[in-house]
Design a protein around this motif. Structure first.
Motif, short mmCIF file in Angstrom:
data_model
loop_
_atom_site.label_atom_id
_atom_site.label_comp_id
_atom_site.label_asym_id
_atom_site.label_seq_id
_atom_site.Cartn_x
_atom_site.Cartn_y
_atom_site.Cartn_z
N TYR A 156 0.83 -1.21 0.00
CA TYR A 156 0.00 0.00 0.00
C TYR A 156 0.86 1.26 0.00
CZ TYR A 156 -3.06 -3.73 1.56
OH TYR A 156 -3.72 -4.92 1.65
N LYS A 195 -11.30 3.04 -1.87
CA LYS A 195 -10.53 1.83 -1.62
C LYS A 195 -9.07 2.17 -1.34
CE LYS A 195 -13.85 -1.08 -2.51
NZ LYS A 195 -14.56 -1.71 -1.40
N ASN A 251 -4.43 -1.84 -3.25
CA ASN A 251 -3.31 -2.76 -3.34
C ASN A 251 -2.42 -2.27 -4.47
OD1 ASN A 251 -1.69 -4.98 -2.87
ND2 ASN A 251 -3.39 -6.42 -2.85
N ASN A 294 -7.49 -5.77 -5.80
CA ASN A 294 -7.93 -5.69 -4.41
C ASN A 294 -8.84 -6.87 -4.11
OD1 ASN A 294 -6.78 -3.00 -4.18
ND2 ASN A 294 -8.26 -2.66 -2.55
N GLU A 319 -7.14 -4.08 3.68
CA GLU A 319 -7.98 -3.24 2.83
C GLU A 319 -9.33 -2.92 3.47
OE1 GLU A 319 -8.29 -5.60 -0.70
OE2 GLU A 319 -6.12 -5.71 -0.93
#
Length: 768
Positions: free
Chosen positions: A56, A81, A84, A179, A351
């Motif tokens: 991240y 979000k 990733n 993700n 996440e």
């Protein structure tokens, strides 16, 4: 049964033995970060078992379109979000042409993983017998540099134990990532360019919609024993991946080591067209330093952090490990070096939740950063909200509010609300109060009033206007009520007159009026500027006052307590002790309908109010409310145990206080809520610090003076902590028979200890 595989150690998180069932949990627990980026503790080599890949970059996100069954006016259009990011840690490894994969090895022995919190590095060692019969020893050490925060480094070593072997190291960059929690399986990244030249590789990609540009980069070096080896490299480039392969013959008991230096340059810090040049510059810098020198710098940087932030506990290793883990993860997440960033509830460890900013920052994290950093770090957190004031006003307008009323988002990346559950977005409006309380708390602790006339008063006015419009006059009660809300206890949705919300609203209005008066008298230039900007009149202020003076608070005469909300006593009053343990945690075992009809409390709203506004209530009132609500509280919010620990300590219930402390400090290490594989609870970790400093240390600021009411659990011999109070460093050491204060350089400092005034002088020990 809580997990218990993490070994007790004062300075390290240690796992011994390889167990496929706990790989994802360990990936969370051993996560590393440096404030600018972070990653779960995924294996560098291939792993085909159950894993949650996660890397991240701070501030980089994607607006994933809201997915709901039935659209309602006012819904946020997207859920932010935490993305990733391209994976740079990967190293494919082959031994005599067989892929190293712990999921398929014949045997894995002496597996050990250590997260060294004192020095800021992650080490994994193991011995493996592959399907081809070759036995090897592997050591993988990794760090994310605090000094050069765009880069990380890996030292990956292999020693053949059974025979001479051919080893293939293939370090790679992979931007073909997704993700786990995408709403629509959207493509979050577009890859613009993949290049590989002169032992370096770069992938230039950007996020869809938000257009964050990122250059992911790497360069590697190969060593045999301690000698650098220059051998031909095979380079491979695809649409999503860049890979370099090094083949080397290694004799039995020789050590082959790959050093990989990699990371991200981001257009938040560089011009888009200069990302590649910036990446090359970083690589030159770190290759010149080398791994060992980077490691030395890392140790030095962490030594400086720990010198101020450490809490020592004598006689209780689990408690010591717990608090250091919490302090370590907070500093890995946010260091205060970039005022555009904030403290996400999962940090760089997962996440879940999305967004980077919740009310947790103001309610729980601010005290930690005020006391363990320079006050400018805490001030930056306040300015973050001021910079989002216009968005907060827009958020309120979308729900039908006007005239500059501000509703700060429950979840945000850029000031815009991006949480899409209606009971949160529309109803959990208490978050506004936490923003206002943080302004009060900052001034109370630092003595720095400058923020309020410069910026804070505008925030307070926007919040007061919201509360004025959100309240409703009840002719039945002849009071003002606040309907259709959700308090911090999210196990009661769409209820009326949540006591904490109503009390906070009253407090916010009164505090805003108090500051308007002060700024009018003492900061006339700021006052005139602000009044012209917000068009506030005395008539409007008098309307606020009428609401504040006539706010309704639900109260039970029978129990002599304020009620969580109007209908709380309509619920069947069955305490947690009567609940079958097989039904816990109820948020994983029960339907939402059943939870909402139950008396069980995720976190006690009323006790949260008694924590914030404790000077408004007597010790006896606290005791009554604690005794009433604690038996119904299941603590399935990570933010719950710390407040209970602080209040139990204040009530001198040290066994309870200690139990709650262990729960908050080891929430993730012991996986109390059976969800650690999703990521850590970063923001609640600041509550662990509060449990010790405000709970056992009894630290408060009263009448502009630092105050202590020290207590110590029987399990501890002594504990100590430091606080930066108004630019003076005070060390506090508490044992069973005395408390010792040590003041650094500066002026003498007046303290109140157990209601008695004392003076502490610099560079002297003062015992009480």
């Amino acid at each position: 049964m809580n997990q218990n595989y993490i070994l007790s150690n004062e300075w390290s998180i240690i796992e011994e033995g390889f167990d496929k069932s706990r790989v994802k949990s360990s990936e969370s627990l051993f996560s590393i970060g440096n404030g600018a980026m972070g990653q779960r503790a995924n294996f560098e080599e291939d792993y085909t078992g159950d894993t949650f890949q996660g890397s991240y970059i701070a501030g980089v996100y994607y607006p994933d379109k809201t997915r709901v069954g039935w659209w309602k006016n006012g819904y946020p259009e997207y859920f932010a979000k935490v993305l990733n990011a391209p994976n740079w840690i990967g190293i494919h490894v082959k031994i005599n042409d067989e892929v190293l994969d712990l999921a398929s090895c014949k045997e894995v022995k002496n597996f050990r993983r250590e997260l060294n919190m004192k020095e800021g590095w992650l080490l994994r060692t193991f011995e493996a017998v592959l399907q081809n019969g070759v036995e090897i020893s592997v050591s993988a050490k990794r760090l994310l540099s605090l000094d050069i925060d765009e880069v990380g480094a890996i030292e990956y070593s292999i020693i053949p134990l059974s025979e001479s072997v051919a080893i293939e190291f293939s370090p790679y960059l992979d931007a073909g990532i997704t993700n786990e929690d995408s709403n629509w399986d959207d493509k979050f990244w577009e890859i613009l360019d993949v290049t590989s030249t002169n032992n370096q590789a770069y992938i230039h990609s950007h996020t869809m919609k938000t257009e964050f540009h990122v250059c992911t980069f790497m360069e590697s070096q190969l060593f045999l024993e301690n000698e650098k080896i220059n051998i031909p490299t095979t380079e491979f480039v695809s649409k999503t991946k860049a890979l370099h392969t090094y083949k080397i013959e290694v004799s039995k008991d020789q050590k082959a080591t790959l050093y990989k230096f990699a990371g991200y340059t981001v257009d938040r810090n560089h011009k888009k067209e200069e990302l590649l040049l910036a990446a090359k510059s970083v690589l030159v810098k770190v290759l010149t330093l080398g791994f060992e020198e980077l490691l030395k710098l890392q140790k030095k940087a962490w030594r400086k952090i720990w010198d101020m932030a450490d809490i020592t506990i004598e006689g209780d290793v689990q408690a010591q490990q717990g608090i250091r883990f919490n302090i370590f993860q907070l500093n890995q997440t946010y260091l205060g070096t970039d005022a555009r960033l904030n403290i996400g509830p999962k940090g760089f460890t997962g996440e879940k939740y999305g967004g980077s900013t919740y009310w947790d920052t103001e309610a729980y994290c601010l005290p930690f950063y005020m006391a363990t950093k320079d006050q400018n770090v805490a001030k930056s957190l306040l300015e973050y909200r001021y910079n989002h004031l216009e968005k907060a006003i827009e958020n309120a307008e979308k729900l039908g509010f006007s005239n500059g009323a501000a509703l700060y988002p429950m979840v945000t990346m850029n000031g815009e609300e991006c949480h899409n559950e209606w009971e949160i977005t529309f109803q959990e409006i208490h978050r506004n109060a936490a923003i206002a309380f943080a302004i009060f708390n900052y001034y109370r602790y630092t003595g720095d009033y400058s923020y309020i006339p410069e910026k804070g008063l505008e925030v307070l006015i926007g919040i007061a206007r919201f509360w004025y419009q959100r309240a409703t006059y009840s002719t039945d009660k002849n009071k003002y009520v606040i309907l259709g809300v959700t308090g911090p206890n999210e196990y009661e949705n769409n209820i009326n007159n949540n006591w904490y919300t109503n009390y906070s609203a009253q407090w916010c209005i009164n505090y805003t009026m108090e500051n308007i008066k002060k700024i009018k008298n003492d900061f006339s230039v700021d006052y005139n500027r602000i009044m012209a900007k917000v068009s506030l009149t005395d008539n409007e202020i008098s309307k606020w006052k009428r609401i504040a003076d006539n706010m309704y608070f639900p109260y039970s005469q029978e129990h002599k307590v304020f009620l969580q909300q109007d209908g709380f006593l309509d619920k069947e009053q069955i305490t947690v002790s009567e609940l079958d343990k097989s039904q816990r945690p109820i948020n994983q075992k029960w339907s939402w309908d059943r939870i909402l009809r139950s008396p069980y409390i995720k976190q006690a709203d009323v006790l949260q109010g008694f924590y914030f506004f404790e000077e408004d209530f007597t010790q006896r009132e606290l005791e009554q409310h604690f005794d009433f609500y604690e038996p119904f509280t299941v603590h399935e919010s990570s933010l719950s145990p710390c407040v209970h620990s602080i209040q139990a300590a204040k009530l001198n219930r040290m066994e309870q206080a200690y139990e709650f402390y262990l729960r908050t400090s080891r929430l993730d290490l012991d996986d109390y809520n059976k969800e650690v594989e999703e990521g850590l609870h970063i923001t609640s970790m600041a509550g662990t610090w509060m449990s010790i400093v405000e709970g056992f240390g009894g630290m408060r600021v009263k009448n502009n003076t630092l105050s202590f009411a020290p207590k110590i659990p029987k399990e501890w011999q002594a504990f100590s902590f430091k606080v930066n109070f108004r630019n003076q460093i005070l060390k506090v050491n508490i044992s069973h028979d005395k408390t010792i204060f040590e003041l650094g350089n500066g002026e003498e400092l007046k303290l109140i200890v157990n209601e008695q005034e004392i003076m502490v002088t610099p560079n002297n020990l003062t015992a009480v």
